[in-house]
Design a protein around this motif. Structure first.
Motif, mmCIF file in Angstrom:
data_model
loop_
_atom_site.group_PDB
_atom_site.id
_atom_site.type_symbol
_atom_site.label_atom_id
_atom_site.label_comp_id
_atom_site.label_asym_id
_atom_site.label_seq_id
_atom_site.Cartn_x
_atom_site.Cartn_y
_atom_site.Cartn_z
ATOM 1 N N TYR A 48 0.646 -1.377 0.012
ATOM 2 C CA TYR A 48 -0.066 0.030 -0.079
ATOM 3 C C TYR A 48 0.739 1.264 -0.245
ATOM 4 N N ALA A 76 -0.802 3.774 -2.262
ATOM 5 C CA ALA A 76 -2.213 3.097 -3.168
ATOM 6 C C ALA A 76 -2.994 4.451 -2.615
ATOM 7 N N ASN A 83 -0.540 -4.203 -3.460
ATOM 8 C CA ASN A 83 -1.875 -2.919 -3.098
ATOM 9 C C ASN A 83 -1.079 -2.044 -3.822
ATOM 10 N N SER A 142 -1.895 0.433 -6.078
ATOM 11 C CA SER A 142 -3.636 0.405 -5.954
ATOM 12 C C SER A 142 -4.252 2.054 -5.978
ATOM 13 N N ASN A 143 -5.396 2.102 -7.043
ATOM 14 C CA ASN A 143 -6.277 3.338 -6.513
ATOM 15 C C ASN A 143 -5.538 4.352 -6.693
ATOM 16 N N LYS A 162 -3.112 -7.547 -6.191
ATOM 17 C CA LYS A 162 -3.849 -6.142 -6.278
ATOM 18 C C LYS A 162 -2.988 -5.460 -6.052
ATOM 19 N N SER A 199 -5.012 -2.692 -8.899
ATOM 20 C CA SER A 199 -6.060 -3.028 -9.080
ATOM 21 C C SER A 199 -6.109 -1.968 -8.802
ATOM 22 N N TRP A 200 -7.715 -1.103 -9.455
ATOM 23 C CA TRP A 200 -8.065 0.279 -9.335
ATOM 24 C C TRP A 200 -7.774 1.135 -9.981
ATOM 25 N N CYS A 201 -6.610 0.938 -10.365
ATOM 26 C CA CYS A 201 -6.500 2.277 -11.150
ATOM 27 C C CYS A 201 -7.011 2.214 -12.889
ATOM 28 N N SER A 210 -6.194 -10.599 -8.429
ATOM 29 C CA SER A 210 -6.629 -9.417 -8.056
ATOM 30 C C SER A 210 -5.741 -8.326 -9.104
ATOM 31 N N CYS A 269 -8.960 -2.404 -13.786
ATOM 32 C CA CYS A 269 -8.190 -1.394 -14.504
ATOM 33 C C CYS A 269 -9.159 -1.380 -15.515
#
Length: 476
Positions: free
Chosen positions: A252, A255, A275, A278-279, A297, A300-302, A322, A327
């Motif tokens: 993270y 993150a 992570n 992530s994001n 992850k 993830s969520w990029c 994940s 994405c």
């Protein structure tokens, strides 16, 4: 009945009372004239042990301003009490990603007069004098005056955990004598940029977590070889150059940095932990060949990530769980040689994904691996694949698919709601087909079965195709 003048109210409609604004302002002005500054609010000792001769004094310098001074020799007391789990009179709390911690500080607490409580919010300056060697845990957390300034001595060697967390501190010069900055020291603060001290040996986790105004972090020395977990999570950092000495990027660490658009790599990083990115707002990524391990992850969520190049020397044999989940703008991925497994949900909800190149040697495609990949019209599954997890291609844009001979079972909902799927070609060793494997495949017209197993396959497909009278099972 007459209204007492000390209440500073006047009659209003309906028999109610309302504040007498003019009188309140006059009373405040008269009180202000009587005040004499500077005025000591509280003073005492705050050393860590009997050997630490550390004193403090907080005094008011004006109606809405005050100063906290720490002087003497030695270490400040640590005010954090992580083992306690309840609040009592005279205590406050600081919140961070891992929970609630209590702290007891002499300059705040409900057991003291009101002016005393207001003083922390009114504090515009913290002066730590020469001779002080450490700032205690949470010592200056929650100092929320937007004009807060801090001066630190050349004798300082340690800044404790949460020392300035949740404060409105915007800038600070950390002396080069400091060799340790504790966990979450500037988390949730208003800090805008930070020059790390030359002598730094230890940088704790989450030091700049949720520091949304942070734009720049620099002067990273070669003794700090890891970007700690949560270091910049949720911060305002826009661009970051991985320092030359860094070999590991912690969990993270970036993150939630939605403004982060670029990472500049060194050629020494070996590990990217779970992570890590992530994001974030990253649009493209080229992972260096030095990287051997990539966690779960990581991206993830990029939602702005369009292109990714994975390193060629990974020792991992799987793409982590994940890894690219959600994405939404990612269009193409080339999986490097040596990877044998695509873990669950790796490409889930990658709505723009059109091309995935898999190397020979892949043996497993995990559950939900390509769920929701609505732009994925086709995919070449290597002959080495022997397992495809439940819902692996559900809600995808597949039009045709060829299953390799190694596949013995088509699991639950593998092709659920693949509304554009027209043709499926089956391998030669199929033993079982879930009754829900093709649920919602409303365009399915043809399933191709090997000639030798044709009769057996028709029996296997009887229940899964019970509601699909138009589907033809043909020999190849």
């Amino acid at each position: 009945m007459p209204i007492p003048t000390e209440l500073a109210v006047v009659p209003a409609a309906g028999g109610f009372l309302k504040p007498d604004v003019a009188r309140i302002k006059k009373m405040a002005a008269e009180k202000s004239k009587k005040e004499k500054y500077p005025k000591v609010i509280i003073s005492g000792t705050c050393g860590k042990s009997d050997q630490d001769n550390v004193n403090y004094v907080m005094y008011r310098t004006g109606k809405n301003t005050c100063i906290l001074q720490v002087s003497g020799k030695g270490r400040m007391e640590d005010f954090l009490n992580p083992e306690e789990d309840f609040l009592t009179e005279g205590e406050s709390y600081v919140q961070q990603p891992l929970g609630l911690y209590l702290f007891h500080r002499p300059w705040d607490g409900v057991s003291h007069e009101k002016e005393y409580l207001d003083a922390v919010a009114d504090c515009t300056r913290i002066e730590v004098g020469e001779g002080i060697t450490s700032i205690g845990e949470v010592a200056f957390a929650r100092f929320t005056n937007p004009g807060l300034k801090v001066s630190l001595p050349s004798t300082l060697t340690e800044i404790g955990s949460y020392a300035f967390a949740l404060s409105e501190l915007k800038e600070i010069e950390i002396p080069d004598s400091v060799n340790s900055i504790g966990d979450y020291a500037f988390a949730y603060s208003a800090i805008k940029e930070m020059r790390l001290p030359d002598s730094l040996d230890f940088l704790g986790e989450g030091v700049f977590c949720a520091a949304e105004s942070l734009q720049k972090l620099y002067n990273w020395n070669d003794r700090v070889m890891e970007i700690p977990m949560f270091l910049l999570e949720g911060s305002g950092i826009r661009e970051f150059t991985i320092p030359d000495a860094v070999t590991k990027i912690g969990d993270y660490s970036f993150a939630g940095c939605e403004n982060l658009s670029a990472i500049h790599w060194n050629d020494k990083v070996k590990v990217i932990c779970d992570n890590a990115f992530s994001n974030t707002g990253i649009e493209s990524m080229e992972i260096p060949d030095s990287v051997e391990t990539v966690g779960t992850k990581v991206f993830s969520w990029c939602r702005k990530l369009k292109t990714i190049e994975l390193g060629k020397n990974q020792k991992d044999t799987s793409l982590g769980y994940s890894l690219f989940h959600n994405c939404r703008m990612l269009e193409k991925v080339v999986i490097p040689d040596g990877v044998t497994e695509i873990e669950d949900e790796v490409f889930r909800d990658c709505r723009s994904l059109k091309t995935v190149v898999m190397p020979d040697g892949i043996v497993r495609i995990g559950a939900h691996a390509f769920l929701g990949c609505e732009s994925l019209a086709g995919i070449e599954i290597p002959d080495s694949v022997s397992e495809i997890g439940d819902m692996a291609f559900a809600d995808s844009g597949l039009r045709t698919v060829t299953l390799p001979d190694g596949i013995q079972r088509i699991g639950d909902y593998v092709f659920r709601n693949c509304s554009r799927l027209v043709i499926i070609r089956l391998g030669k060793n199929l033993k079982a087909v879930s009754k829900d494997a093709f649920e919602g495949c409303k365009s399915l017209l043809e399933i191709q079965a090997p000639e030798k197993q044709y009769k057996q396959y028709k029996e296997l497909l009887e229940k899964p195709l019970a509601d699909y009278q138009k589907v033809n099972i043909v020999k190849y």
